[in-house]
Design a protein around this motif. Structure first.
Motif, mmCIF file in Angstrom:
data_model
loop_
_atom_site.group_PDB
_atom_site.id
_atom_site.type_symbol
_atom_site.label_atom_id
_atom_site.label_comp_id
_atom_site.label_asym_id
_atom_site.label_seq_id
_atom_site.Cartn_x
_atom_site.Cartn_y
_atom_site.Cartn_z
ATOM 1 N N PRO A 1 75.710 19.184 36.442
ATOM 2 C CA PRO A 1 75.304 20.596 36.523
ATOM 3 C C PRO A 1 76.095 21.499 35.585
ATOM 4 C CG PRO A 1 76.569 19.978 38.456
ATOM 5 C CD PRO A 1 76.314 18.723 37.713
ATOM 6 N N ILE A 2 77.322 21.092 35.231
ATOM 7 C CA ILE A 2 78.106 21.912 34.301
ATOM 8 C C ILE A 2 77.452 21.936 32.930
ATOM 9 C CG2 ILE A 2 80.318 22.081 33.097
ATOM 10 C CD1 ILE A 2 81.674 20.993 35.575
ATOM 11 N N GLY B 1 73.942 23.664 33.202
ATOM 12 C CA GLY B 1 74.084 25.103 33.419
ATOM 13 C C GLY B 1 74.602 25.825 32.183
ATOM 14 N N TYR B 2 75.558 25.212 31.483
ATOM 15 C CA TYR B 2 76.075 25.841 30.272
ATOM 16 C C TYR B 2 75.010 25.895 29.189
ATOM 17 C CZ TYR B 2 79.345 27.096 26.587
ATOM 18 O OH TYR B 2 79.996 27.743 25.562
ATOM 19 N N ALA C 1 71.816 26.199 29.691
ATOM 20 C CA ALA C 1 70.900 27.283 30.046
ATOM 21 C C ALA C 1 71.485 28.645 29.684
ATOM 22 C CB ALA C 1 70.580 27.218 31.537
ATOM 23 N N VAL C 2 72.795 28.792 29.861
ATOM 24 C CA VAL C 2 73.447 30.063 29.497
ATOM 25 C C VAL C 2 73.354 30.298 27.994
ATOM 26 C CG1 VAL C 2 75.662 31.258 29.423
ATOM 27 C CG2 VAL C 2 74.980 30.055 31.489
ATOM 28 N N TRP D 1 66.307 28.298 32.271
ATOM 29 C CA TRP D 1 66.777 28.254 33.655
ATOM 30 C C TRP D 1 65.989 27.298 34.551
ATOM 31 C CZ3 TRP D 1 71.397 29.707 34.819
ATOM 32 C CH2 TRP D 1 72.038 30.613 33.993
ATOM 33 N N LEU E 1 67.449 23.748 35.367
ATOM 34 C CA LEU E 1 68.445 23.488 36.412
ATOM 35 C C LEU E 1 67.842 22.722 37.590
ATOM 36 C CD1 LEU E 1 70.198 26.991 36.478
ATOM 37 C CD2 LEU E 1 70.987 24.914 35.342
ATOM 38 N N GLN F 1 66.121 20.979 27.091
ATOM 39 C CA GLN F 1 67.035 21.886 26.407
ATOM 40 C C GLN F 1 67.176 21.535 24.925
ATOM 41 O OE1 GLN F 1 70.786 22.334 28.387
ATOM 42 N NE2 GLN F 1 69.879 23.240 30.226
#
Length: 303
Positions: free
Chosen positions: A155-156, A159-160, A162-163, A200, A203, A214
């Motif tokens: 998830p790190i 999630g990064y 997606a940011v 997003w 995720l 991604q």
């Protein structure tokens, strides 16, 4: 009278033939005196090299041939080296980041460090899991510890990613607010909206599907930014700046996918979004059934 004319003609012919034979004999004696003398000394005639024979007939041509064969071919070497240097200069100028502001370059390079770090850790943990499956224990971590750490990294990294995708879309909003290259309205705002709309939802996807999505999103955004730079609605250095950062991120994603492929049959498979939704609906139905049973039990006790 006829006899006298015939005799005179015979005398003239004899004189002319004798003069020609004398001339030929003298020419032959002068030109071939040395070969005849050498042939008399040596029973076998020495072989004459083709180059000497060519020199006897065409001395200028032979000299040019000898010079071209003996002289070093420096022109071709100079041309080859000049071509290589020219190509290297073109590549250096093409991928040059000198025009990029230093603060943007340093912060951008620092921004890809988490992606590179999580990718390298994924590859190493995959090695530890494989080693534990074969040898019974990992090099530093046990198989269970490595698998647990791997599930923490997933998830790190997603999630990064997606940011970062959302941030790349928001850059175009900043260009529009600054009026760089003119005002484009919804057409430029759309890039800032599509990026987070794609980023997003990843995720909720399984790790492999999220990484691939991604990767495609990063590639599409780079293509859009390159076209915007050609049209002059972004700074000229922005396309090369985005290419370098996208290349690092894309290579990190590929390395992560390769590492996960090595442990596809060892690590437990992640649940996809449909399975997660089904599990959530099942839990809700179970809670409703338990609440109904408790209500009935309370009614029976009250009666």
């Amino acid at each position: 009278m006829l006899y006298r004319q015939t005799a005179a003609r015979s005398v003239l012919r004899a004189i002319s033939s004798s003069n020609a034979s004398v001339a030929r004999s003298s020419l032959v004696n002068n030109v071939f005196k040395a070969p005849l003398t050498s042939s008399a000394r040596y029973p076998t005639r020495p072989t004459v090299s083709p180059s000497l024979a060519l020199a006897a007939h065409k001395p200028v041509t032979t000299a040019l041939v000898r010079y071209s064969s003996s002289s070093p071919n420096t022109d071709d070497d100079v041309d080859v080296m000049a071509g290589i240097k020219g190509d290297a200069k073109v590549i250096k100028e093409t991928f040059s980041l000198e025009a990029v502001p230093k603060d943007a370059l340093y912060l951008g390079m620092a921004g890809v460090i988490p992606y590179v770090a999580t990718s390298l850790q994924t590859v190493y943990l995959a090695y530890e899991i494989n080693r534990a499956a074969v040898a019974g224990d990992g090099l530093i971590f046990s198989g269970q510890s490595a698998e647990f750490m791997l599930h923490i990294l997933e998830p790190i990294q997603i999630g990064y990613g997606a940011v970062i995708l959302s941030f790349l879309g928001a850059v175009h909003w900043g260009f529009e607010w600054a009026g760089y290259g003119g005002r484009f309205g919804y057409r430029r705002y759309a890039a800032g909206v599509i990026a987070p709309a794609v980023a997003w939802p990843t995720l909720l996807l399984p790790i492999e599907h999220a990484l691939i999505t991604q990767f495609l999103a990063f590639t599409f955004l780079y293509y859009n930014d390159a076209r915007a730079s050609v049209k002059g609605i972004t700074p000229p250095w922005y396309s090369m700046y985005r290419f370098v950062l996208t290349f690092v991120v894309g290579a990190s994603i590929v390395a992560t996918l390769v590492g996960r492929e090595q442990i596809s049959g060892i690590v437990s498979r992640d649940h996809n979004i449909s399975e997660k939704v089904s599990a959530l609906l099942f839990l809700q139905q179970k809670e409703k059934a338990e609440a109904e049973e408790r209500r009935k039990a309370e009614q029976e006790e009250s009666e």
